[in-house]
Design an enzyme around this catalytic site. Structure first.
Site, PDB file in Angstrom:
ATOM      1  N   ASP A  33      20.415  10.276  -9.400  1.00  0.00           N
ATOM      2  CA  ASP A  33      18.978  10.570  -9.258  1.00  0.00           C
ATOM      3  C   ASP A  33      18.660  11.829 -10.053  1.00  0.00           C
ATOM      4  OD1 ASP A  33      16.419  11.500  -8.041  1.00  0.00           O
ATOM      5  OD2 ASP A  33      16.772   9.891  -6.606  1.00  0.00           O
ATOM      6  N   ASP A  59      19.363  10.962 -15.316  1.00  0.00           N
ATOM      7  CA  ASP A  59      18.110  10.261 -15.582  1.00  0.00           C
ATOM      8  C   ASP A  59      18.437   8.838 -16.056  1.00  0.00           C
ATOM      9  OD1 ASP A  59      15.767   9.300 -16.836  1.00  0.00           O
ATOM     10  OD2 ASP A  59      15.113  11.348 -17.283  1.00  0.00           O
ATOM     11  N   GLU A 126       3.303  -5.593  -5.928  1.00  0.00           N
ATOM     12  CA  GLU A 126       2.131  -5.231  -6.745  1.00  0.00           C
ATOM     13  C   GLU A 126       2.161  -5.883  -8.122  1.00  0.00           C
ATOM     14  OE1 GLU A 126       0.769  -1.196  -6.343  1.00  0.00           O
ATOM     15  OE2 GLU A 126       1.860  -0.965  -4.463  1.00  0.00           O
ATOM     16  N   SER A 152       4.144  -1.472 -15.190  1.00  0.00           N
ATOM     17  CA  SER A 152       5.463  -0.969 -15.601  1.00  0.00           C
ATOM     18  C   SER A 152       6.565  -1.613 -14.762  1.00  0.00           C
ATOM     19  CB  SER A 152       5.516   0.561 -15.519  1.00  0.00           C
ATOM     20  OG  SER A 152       5.419   0.995 -14.171  1.00  0.00           O
ATOM     21  N   LYS A 153       6.305  -1.881 -13.492  1.00  0.00           N
ATOM     22  CA  LYS A 153       7.309  -2.565 -12.664  1.00  0.00           C
ATOM     23  C   LYS A 153       7.480  -4.015 -13.149  1.00  0.00           C
ATOM     24  CE  LYS A 153       9.254  -1.255  -9.487  1.00  0.00           C
ATOM     25  NZ  LYS A 153      10.555  -0.522  -9.351  1.00  0.00           N
ATOM     26  N   PRO A 204      -9.064  11.037   3.478  1.00  0.00           N
ATOM     27  CA  PRO A 204      -9.814  10.379   2.385  1.00  0.00           C
ATOM     28  C   PRO A 204      -9.497   8.892   2.280  1.00  0.00           C
ATOM     29  CG  PRO A 204      -7.959  11.624   1.477  1.00  0.00           C
ATOM     30  CD  PRO A 204      -7.934  11.845   2.961  1.00  0.00           C
TER      31      PRO A 204
HETATM   32  P1  NAD Z   1      10.162   7.433  -4.259  1.00  0.00           P
HETATM   33  O1  NAD Z   1       9.075   7.854  -5.176  1.00  0.00           O
HETATM   34  O2  NAD Z   1      10.207   7.983  -2.867  1.00  0.00           O
HETATM   35  O3  NAD Z   1      11.592   7.776  -4.909  1.00  0.00           O
HETATM   36  C1  NAD Z   1      11.895   7.503  -6.250  1.00  0.00           C
HETATM   37  C2  NAD Z   1      13.239   8.164  -6.539  1.00  0.00           C
HETATM   38  O4  NAD Z   1      13.594   7.873  -7.910  1.00  0.00           O
HETATM   39  C3  NAD Z   1      13.219   9.687  -6.407  1.00  0.00           C
HETATM   40  O5  NAD Z   1      14.387  10.122  -5.737  1.00  0.00           O
HETATM   41  C4  NAD Z   1      13.213  10.176  -7.855  1.00  0.00           C
HETATM   42  O6  NAD Z   1      13.808  11.447  -8.019  1.00  0.00           O
HETATM   43  C5  NAD Z   1      14.018   9.068  -8.538  1.00  0.00           C
HETATM   44  N1  NAD Z   1      13.717   8.947  -9.974  1.00  0.00           N
HETATM   45  C6  NAD Z   1      12.484   8.862 -10.551  1.00  0.00           C
HETATM   46  N2  NAD Z   1      12.615   8.774 -11.894  1.00  0.00           N
HETATM   47  C7  NAD Z   1      13.961   8.774 -12.150  1.00  0.00           C
HETATM   48  C8  NAD Z   1      14.727   8.701 -13.345  1.00  0.00           C
HETATM   49  N3  NAD Z   1      14.134   8.608 -14.564  1.00  0.00           N
HETATM   50  N4  NAD Z   1      16.076   8.736 -13.259  1.00  0.00           N
HETATM   51  C9  NAD Z   1      16.690   8.860 -12.044  1.00  0.00           C
HETATM   52  N5  NAD Z   1      16.008   8.955 -10.881  1.00  0.00           N
HETATM   53  C10 NAD Z   1      14.657   8.903 -10.932  1.00  0.00           C
HETATM   54  O7  NAD Z   1      10.141   5.853  -4.257  1.00  0.00           O
HETATM   55  P2  NAD Z   1      10.358   4.810  -3.089  1.00  0.00           P
HETATM   56  O8  NAD Z   1       9.095   4.647  -2.329  1.00  0.00           O
HETATM   57  O9  NAD Z   1      11.619   5.159  -2.392  1.00  0.00           O
HETATM   58  O10 NAD Z   1      10.559   3.479  -3.953  1.00  0.00           O
HETATM   59  C11 NAD Z   1      11.859   3.071  -4.385  1.00  0.00           C
HETATM   60  C12 NAD Z   1      11.725   1.783  -5.179  1.00  0.00           C
HETATM   61  O11 NAD Z   1      11.132   0.788  -4.355  1.00  0.00           O
HETATM   62  C13 NAD Z   1      10.843   1.905  -6.414  1.00  0.00           C
HETATM   63  O12 NAD Z   1      11.428   1.195  -7.464  1.00  0.00           O
HETATM   64  C14 NAD Z   1       9.518   1.274  -5.994  1.00  0.00           C
HETATM   65  O13 NAD Z   1       8.851   0.705  -7.100  1.00  0.00           O
HETATM   66  C15 NAD Z   1      10.001   0.226  -5.014  1.00  0.00           C
HETATM   67  N6  NAD Z   1       9.030  -0.154  -3.976  1.00  0.00           N
HETATM   68  C16 NAD Z   1       8.465   0.808  -3.186  1.00  0.00           C
HETATM   69  C17 NAD Z   1       7.586   0.420  -2.166  1.00  0.00           C
HETATM   70  C18 NAD Z   1       6.951   1.442  -1.240  1.00  0.00           C
HETATM   71  O14 NAD Z   1       6.096   1.059  -0.431  1.00  0.00           O
HETATM   72  N7  NAD Z   1       7.324   2.705  -1.291  1.00  0.00           N
HETATM   73  C19 NAD Z   1       7.262  -0.935  -1.987  1.00  0.00           C
HETATM   74  C20 NAD Z   1       7.875  -1.879  -2.818  1.00  0.00           C
HETATM   75  C21 NAD Z   1       8.762  -1.468  -3.800  1.00  0.00           C
HETATM   76  P1  TYD Z   2      -0.616   3.762  -1.268  1.00  0.00           P
HETATM   77  O1  TYD Z   2       0.136   4.344  -0.115  1.00  0.00           O
HETATM   78  O2  TYD Z   2      -0.885   4.630  -2.443  1.00  0.00           O
HETATM   79  O3  TYD Z   2       0.175   2.438  -1.682  1.00  0.00           O
HETATM   80  P2  TYD Z   2      -0.260   1.266  -2.738  1.00  0.00           P
HETATM   81  O4  TYD Z   2      -1.426   1.689  -3.517  1.00  0.00           O
HETATM   82  O5  TYD Z   2       0.973   1.188  -3.583  1.00  0.00           O
HETATM   83  O6  TYD Z   2      -0.501   0.058  -1.900  1.00  0.00           O
HETATM   84  O7  TYD Z   2      -2.008   3.221  -0.742  1.00  0.00           O
HETATM   85  C1  TYD Z   2      -2.078   2.241   0.272  1.00  0.00           C
HETATM   86  C2  TYD Z   2      -3.546   1.871   0.429  1.00  0.00           C
HETATM   87  O8  TYD Z   2      -4.253   3.010   0.937  1.00  0.00           O
HETATM   88  C3  TYD Z   2      -4.223   1.506  -0.880  1.00  0.00           C
HETATM   89  O9  TYD Z   2      -5.169   0.457  -0.629  1.00  0.00           O
HETATM   90  C4  TYD Z   2      -4.964   2.766  -1.281  1.00  0.00           C
HETATM   91  C5  TYD Z   2      -5.325   3.401   0.054  1.00  0.00           C
HETATM   92  N1  TYD Z   2      -5.386   4.893   0.064  1.00  0.00           N
HETATM   93  C6  TYD Z   2      -6.526   5.521   0.550  1.00  0.00           C
HETATM   94  O10 TYD Z   2      -7.504   4.869   0.981  1.00  0.00           O
HETATM   95  N2  TYD Z   2      -6.548   6.897   0.574  1.00  0.00           N
HETATM   96  C7  TYD Z   2      -5.509   7.653   0.113  1.00  0.00           C
HETATM   97  O11 TYD Z   2      -5.593   8.902   0.131  1.00  0.00           O
HETATM   98  C8  TYD Z   2      -4.335   6.971  -0.366  1.00  0.00           C
HETATM   99  C9  TYD Z   2      -3.159   7.755  -0.880  1.00  0.00           C
HETATM  100  C10 TYD Z   2      -4.315   5.586  -0.359  1.00  0.00           C
END
Ligand code: NAD
Ligand code: TYD
Length: 342
Positions: A33, A59, A126, A152-153, A204
């Site tokens: 990481d 990275d 998404e 990008s994903k 918000p």
């Molecule tokens: P997060 O933002 O909490 O953590 C991302 C981690 O990746 C961090 O530790 C960061 O330091 C590391 N990172 C970022 N760029 C990097 C790089 N270039 N090289 C090495 N490390 C790097 O993210 P998360 O919420 O834990 O999400 C993890 C994965 O799951 C992501 O791929 C995200 O797209 C996917 N995902 C997240 C959600 C969600 O609701 N959070 C839902 C579906 C999928």
């Molecule tokens: P978020 O947690 O950013 O996840 P994603 O956009 O990846 O689903 O947002 C979840 C939902 O909440 C999304 O519809 C946007 C909304 N949202 C707000 O209404 N206010 C906020 O301050 C944030 C961060 C998100």
């Protein structure tokens, strides 16, 4: 089995590492990481004495750093590393292209050269875009991303597909709905709203607040990922969802009710550009093929998550001590700057 877990210092990656080490004695893990604002080793401080766990700062978009990490001869790579916040992708898309597309390709290429046996890509619902009132995303739904994050994903996912088709690599893509739980960086909806409510600050809500998300507890997601790692089929995509859809305003009201705060803290603000109206996942494939099902109800999981944030103010203060400002604050400040310039 030895694993390279990239992005393991983030919200879901750290939960996955904890889950695997607790549930599988025979697993060794390297957490790779680069520690962006979202990566925090404190998320794993309880594991630093476990000899099966090690950390490498690097990275995923640096071939040299990735190849060096792969010298440890791992059996599988699980890629959580990503830029993950939609609002940040609106302000700075290039960071998302660099990590989520270029970084994924570097990781794939290095894994191919080292003949890594399995590559799992943690993706998102998404990539499918937005739904109307009915229907759910299946693994066959077309890719139709609307934010730079989602695009990008989707780019990363397509690279995985190409490495499977062209080089015969054993790759699997998982696409989960919105996660919540402990250690989530407080820019995402649920932790942001909990912390604002605790401090009696405005909450918000974008647009009319009727955008719908399907919420899964992070531990349910990680149990699904362990199944995919050990039993998933090469080349397969697995949707991961818990069938717990909620409009944002309902989530925010539940948080306020749990904390005994007034709904008047809700502040409707300008909508996010390109805001997806609804996500919903059809997880039939993983439920039937891998015998997985979610265990945590949204009501119970949300109450526990609120409690965790109340009990972990030190963690919150540490992760917020950087340059973090919410998207709304940034938009607001930029707007002031623009007005000043007129
Ligand atoms: P997060 O933002 O909490 O953590 C991302 C981690 O990746 C961090 O530790 C960061 O330091 C590391 N990172 C970022 N760029 C990097 C790089 N270039 N090289 C090495 N490390 C790097 O993210 P998360 O919420 O834990 O999400 C993890 C994965 O799951 C992501 O791929 C995200 O797209 C996917 N995902 C997240 C959600 C969600 O609701 N959070 C839902 C579906 C999928
Ligand atoms: P978020 O947690 O950013 O996840 P994603 O956009 O990846 O689903 O947002 C979840 C939902 O909440 C999304 O519809 C946007 C909304 N949202 C707000 O209404 N206010 C906020 O301050 C944030 C961060 C998100």
């Amino acid at each position: 089995m030895k694993l390279l877990v990239t992005g393991g210092a983030g919200f879901i990656g750290s939960s996955f590492i904890r889950h695997l080490l607790e549930s599988h004695q025979d697993i060794e893990l390297v957490n790779f990481d680069c520690l962006t604002y979202a990566g925090n080793l404190e998320n794993l401080s309880d594991l630093c004495t476990d000899s099966r766990y090690s950390f490498v700062k690097g990275d995923i978009s640096s071939l040299i750093e990735v190849e060096e990490a792969l010298n440890q001869e791992v059996d599988a790579v699980i890629n959580f590393a990503a830029e993950t916040h939609v609002d940040r992708s609106i302000l700075n898309p290039s960071a998302f292209v660099r990590t989520n597309i270029q970084g994924t390709q570097v990781l794939l290429e290095a894994s191919r050269r080292r003949k890594v046996s399995r590559f799992i890509q943690i993706s998102t619902d998404e990539v499918y875009g937005s739904l109307k009132e009915s229907g759910r995303f299946t693994e066959q739904s077309p890719l139709s991303p609307n934010s730079p994050y989602a695009a990008s994903k989707a780019g990363g996912d397509l690279l995985l597909r190409s490495y499977h088709k062209t080089y015969g690599m054993d790759v699997i893509i998982t696409r989960s709905c919105n996660n919540y739980g402990p250690y989530q960086f407080p820019e995402k909806l649920i932790p942001l709203m909990i912390l604002n409510a605790l401090e009696d600050k405005p909450l918000p809500v974008y647009g009319d607040g009727l955008h719908v998300r399907d919420w899964i507890h992070v531990t349910d997601h990680c149990r699904a990922l362990a199944k995919v790692l050990l039993e998933g089929r090469p080349g397969q995509i697995y949707n991961i969802g818990s069938n717990q859809e909620e409009p944002n305003l309902e989530v925010v009201h539940q948080i306020l009710d749990d904390l005994g705060k007034s709904h008047e803290l809700v502040q409707f603000v300008e909508d996010r550009p390109g805001h997806d109206r609804r996500y919903a996942i059809d997880a039939t494939l993983i439920r039937t093929e891998l015998d997985w099902s979610p265990q945590v109800s949204f009501k119970q999981g949300l109450a526990e998550t609120i409690h965790w944030y109340q009990e972990n103010f030190d963690w919150v203060n540490n992760v917020l001590s950087g340059t973090y400002r919410s998207y709304y604050q940034q938009m607001y400040e930029n707007r002031d700057e623009t007005l000043k310039g007129l």
